[in-house]
Write a protein that holds these residues in place. Structure first.
Motif, PDB file in Angstrom:
ATOM      1  N   THR A 102       0.559  -1.503   0.463  1.00  0.00           N
ATOM      2  CA  THR A 102       0.206  -0.296  -0.110  1.00  0.00           C
ATOM      3  C   THR A 102       0.713   1.654   0.405  1.00  0.00           C
ATOM      4  O   THR A 102       0.722   2.553  -0.607  1.00  0.00           O
ATOM      5  CB  THR A 102      -0.688   0.219   0.989  1.00  0.00           C
ATOM      6  N   ARG A 103       2.149   1.782   0.647  1.00  0.00           N
ATOM      7  CA  ARG A 103       3.245   2.185   0.166  1.00  0.00           C
ATOM      8  C   ARG A 103       3.068   2.834  -1.009  1.00  0.00           C
ATOM      9  O   ARG A 103       2.968   4.332  -1.400  1.00  0.00           O
ATOM     10  CB  ARG A 103       4.592   2.396   0.529  1.00  0.00           C
ATOM     11  N   TYR A 132       2.431   8.900   8.697  1.00  0.00           N
ATOM     12  CA  TYR A 132       3.141   7.689   8.261  1.00  0.00           C
ATOM     13  C   TYR A 132       3.821   8.742   6.587  1.00  0.00           C
ATOM     14  O   TYR A 132       3.174   9.395   6.481  1.00  0.00           O
ATOM     15  CB  TYR A 132       2.335   6.209   7.862  1.00  0.00           C
ATOM     16  N   ASN A 182      -0.742   4.908  12.893  1.00  0.00           N
ATOM     17  CA  ASN A 182       0.931   4.597  13.594  1.00  0.00           C
ATOM     18  C   ASN A 182       1.408   5.575  13.333  1.00  0.00           C
ATOM     19  O   ASN A 182       1.424   6.177  12.523  1.00  0.00           O
ATOM     20  CB  ASN A 182       1.621   3.529  12.141  1.00  0.00           C
ATOM     21  N   ASP A 210      -6.255   4.950   5.361  1.00  0.00           N
ATOM     22  CA  ASP A 210      -5.044   3.756   5.833  1.00  0.00           C
ATOM     23  C   ASP A 210      -5.410   3.190   7.059  1.00  0.00           C
ATOM     24  O   ASP A 210      -5.227   3.054   7.743  1.00  0.00           O
ATOM     25  CB  ASP A 210      -3.786   4.951   5.596  1.00  0.00           C
ATOM     26  N   TYR A 213      -2.897  -1.829   9.337  1.00  0.00           N
ATOM     27  CA  TYR A 213      -2.762  -2.799  11.014  1.00  0.00           C
ATOM     28  C   TYR A 213      -4.582  -3.008  11.085  1.00  0.00           C
ATOM     29  O   TYR A 213      -4.496  -3.422  12.228  1.00  0.00           O
ATOM     30  CB  TYR A 213      -2.103  -1.767  11.854  1.00  0.00           C
ATOM     31  N   SER A 244      -3.315  -4.056   3.259  1.00  0.00           N
ATOM     32  CA  SER A 244      -2.062  -5.022   3.094  1.00  0.00           C
ATOM     33  C   SER A 244      -1.988  -6.396   3.535  1.00  0.00           C
ATOM     34  O   SER A 244      -2.441  -6.332   4.822  1.00  0.00           O
ATOM     35  CB  SER A 244      -0.625  -4.196   3.625  1.00  0.00           C
ATOM     36  N   SER A 246       1.107  -6.980   4.745  1.00  0.00           N
ATOM     37  CA  SER A 246       2.331  -7.326   5.073  1.00  0.00           C
ATOM     38  C   SER A 246       2.218  -7.176   6.611  1.00  0.00           C
ATOM     39  O   SER A 246       3.153  -8.460   7.149  1.00  0.00           O
ATOM     40  CB  SER A 246       3.048  -5.769   4.898  1.00  0.00           C
ATOM     41  N   LYS A 247       1.174  -6.889   7.169  1.00  0.00           N
ATOM     42  CA  LYS A 247       1.099  -7.182   8.428  1.00  0.00           C
ATOM     43  C   LYS A 247      -0.154  -8.278   8.850  1.00  0.00           C
ATOM     44  O   LYS A 247       0.111  -9.256  10.202  1.00  0.00           O
ATOM     45  CB  LYS A 247       0.387  -5.917   9.431  1.00  0.00           C
ATOM     46  N   ARG A 255       5.279  -7.507  -1.052  1.00  0.00           N
ATOM     47  CA  ARG A 255       4.275  -6.203  -1.798  1.00  0.00           C
ATOM     48  C   ARG A 255       3.483  -6.565  -1.807  1.00  0.00           C
ATOM     49  O   ARG A 255       3.092  -6.474  -3.325  1.00  0.00           O
ATOM     50  CB  ARG A 255       5.337  -5.732  -2.333  1.00  0.00           C
TER      51      ARG A 255
HETATM   52  C1  PLP Z   1       0.534   3.359   8.045  1.00  0.00           C
HETATM   53  C2  PLP Z   1       1.183   2.418   7.447  1.00  0.00           C
HETATM   54  N1  PLP Z   1       0.381   2.292   6.095  1.00  0.00           N
HETATM   55  C3  PLP Z   1       0.979   1.252   4.861  1.00  0.00           C
HETATM   56  C4  PLP Z   1       2.320   1.257   5.570  1.00  0.00           C
HETATM   57  C5  PLP Z   1       2.718  -0.069   3.632  1.00  0.00           C
HETATM   58  O1  PLP Z   1       2.768  -1.183   4.254  1.00  0.00           O
HETATM   59  P1  PLP Z   1       3.099  -1.880   2.926  1.00  0.00           P
HETATM   60  O2  PLP Z   1       3.395  -1.164   1.713  1.00  0.00           O
HETATM   61  O3  PLP Z   1       3.604  -2.983   2.866  1.00  0.00           O
HETATM   62  O4  PLP Z   1       1.540  -2.814   2.733  1.00  0.00           O
HETATM   63  C6  PLP Z   1       2.761   1.001   6.147  1.00  0.00           C
HETATM   64  C7  PLP Z   1       3.954   0.126   6.297  1.00  0.00           C
HETATM   65  O5  PLP Z   1       4.660   0.079   7.988  1.00  0.00           O
HETATM   66  C8  PLP Z   1       2.350   1.372   7.616  1.00  0.00           C
HETATM   67  O6  PLP Z   1       3.082   1.770   9.031  1.00  0.00           O
END
Ligand code: PLP
Length: 396
Positions: A102-103, A132, A182, A210, A213, A244, A246-247, A255
């Motif tokens: 998602t970044r 972020y 975050n 976003d 988490y 995402s 990722s978490k 990714r």
């Molecule tokens: C608040 C927040 N948004 C988005 C992301 C992006 O995560 P990813 O690109 O791994 O999906 C992160 C990653 O640490 C995050 O902390």
């Protein structure tokens, strides 16, 4: 010949951390430990290896921007079940796009929705403070003004966009809202999210929720932006949500994430991605599809975090303003001077944490709302986490 907008964003927090710590050698024989990076270290679910092994024939295909019908359907089903939506609330083929984490989507969305000017004025992008870092990078490089909205204990660590003046809201093109937040881990109610959607529609800006988490929570599943849309009648107008794996699935290296929302914006996002996007490769999309279809590994992952927070409860209760967050896997500890504390932890205990000051900007009141805090990511196994927390408590 360098884009001078880059000067507005400065160095990334982890570069600043290296600059702060790397010239100092820890005065201890203990092996270095790091709670600085929010990179889950739990083993990847078996589904990842199985699905990848079965998807070898897909490497020869360029991945479509919209992904596959299977991926969109898996995300659609997941959203419907997770947030109690009716299956026909939206059409997945016009509203869901896979992204390579998602970044990149958070970044690229700024270039999709921010115009040259809004009624002759510089467009504004709203974001929480602390935030972020990608929000700031995206806003600055897209030529907008970043508006940092305090997310402090007084606001339950969430930004209050309603507190902004009408002039600012009227020239806002985009707002980022992170829940669970975050670094602080607080989450907003569905009513709160609905009021933000209403604000976005009233002032005609795009709101990005976003939510990466969202699946690492304490007891109650946090509300989501799409649930707020359902509450308001089902339209996705002006709203995007990003989530995402990722978490949720402990696969930051895959990714893989998605954007879902307003079909008109998604069509434009597709257009931007036609030119500059890197859509997830087909075998990885097959893995992502299988992961969104499975909740067992997610429940196990959540239980694992919960055990680490039980440990944190034992070791940190009553210290440094410790609280167990609603969601996410960070501790946000009040240590007085975040840079001094990070340096002390590194020098005395070979423990890396990141100063909260690096995630925030000094506001109009002259204060940096992250300056007193350190962020600690509980992303390791139980034993390592326990060791790191012992070092932290003993040193501070
Ligand atoms: C608040 C927040 N948004 C988005 C992301 C992006 O995560 P990813 O690109 O791994 O999906 C992160 C990653 O640490 C995050 O902390």
């Amino acid at each position: 010949m360098i884009n001078d907008r880059l000067d507005r964003i400065g160095d990334y927090p982890f570069d600043r951390l290296r600059a702060l710590l790397d010239s100092h050698k820890p005065q201890t024989e203990e092996a270095p430990l790091s709670l600085a990076l929010g990179e889950p270290q739990h083993p990847a679910p078996d589904i990842v290896h199985q699905t990848l092994a079965e998807s070898g024939d897909l490497w020869g295909k360029y991945p479509p921007i919209w992904g596959t019908p299977e991926f969109r359907s898996a995300v659609h089903q997941w959203l419907a079940q997770r947030y109690g939506l009716s299956n026909n609330m939206f059409d997945p083929d016009r509203t869901i796009i896979p992204v390579s984490g998602t970044r990149e989507a958070l970044f690229m969305m700024a270039f999709t929705v921010i115009p040259e000017s809004v009624s002759g004025k510089t467009p504004a992008v709203l974001m929480p403070n602390p935030f972020y870092q990608v929000y700031l990078g995206a806003a600055a490089l897209a030529g907008a003004e970043s508006v940092f909205v305090p997310a402090t204990p007084e606001t339950n660590f969430l930004p209050d966009f309603h507190s902004l003046d009408t002039e600012t809201l009227d020239r806002t093109a985009l707002a980022y809202y992170c829940t669970p937040a975050n670094p602080q881990g607080t989450s907003a109610s569905v009513e709160k999210l609905a009021s933000i959607v209403e604000l976005a529609r009233k002032h005609d800006f795009v709101i990005v929720f976003d939510e990466c988490y969202s699946e690492i929570y304490n007891e109650t599943p946090p509300a989501g932006g799409i649930e707020a849309c359902a509450k308001l009648g089902g339209s996705l107008k002006n709203v995007l949500i990003m989530n995402s794996l990722s978490k949720r699935s402990s696969v930051p290296g895959l990714r893989s994430g998605f954007v879902a929302g307003d079909p008109e914006i998604m069509a434009r996002f597709k257009q931007v991605r036609d030119y500059g996007g890197a859509p997830p490769p087909m075998p990885l999309l097959a893995v992502a599809t299988a992961l969104w279809q499975d909740e067992k590994h997610v429940a196990e992952n959540r239980a694992f975090y919960s055990r680490k927070f039980d440990l944190a409860d034992q070791k940190l209760s009553g210290k440094h303003g410790y609280y167990r967050p609603d969601g996410g896997f960070y501790l946000w500890l009040d240590v007085g001077d975040s840079e001094a504390a990070a340096l002390k932890l590194w020098q005395n205990a070979a423990l890396r944490v990141i100063p909260g000051a690096y995630f925030a900007k000094t506001g109009r009141d002259g204060k940096n709302p992250g300056a007193a805090y350190i962020r600690c990511a509980l992303v390791h196994d139980l034993e390592t986490t326990g060791q790191a927390l012992d070092r932290l408590v003993a040193t501070l």
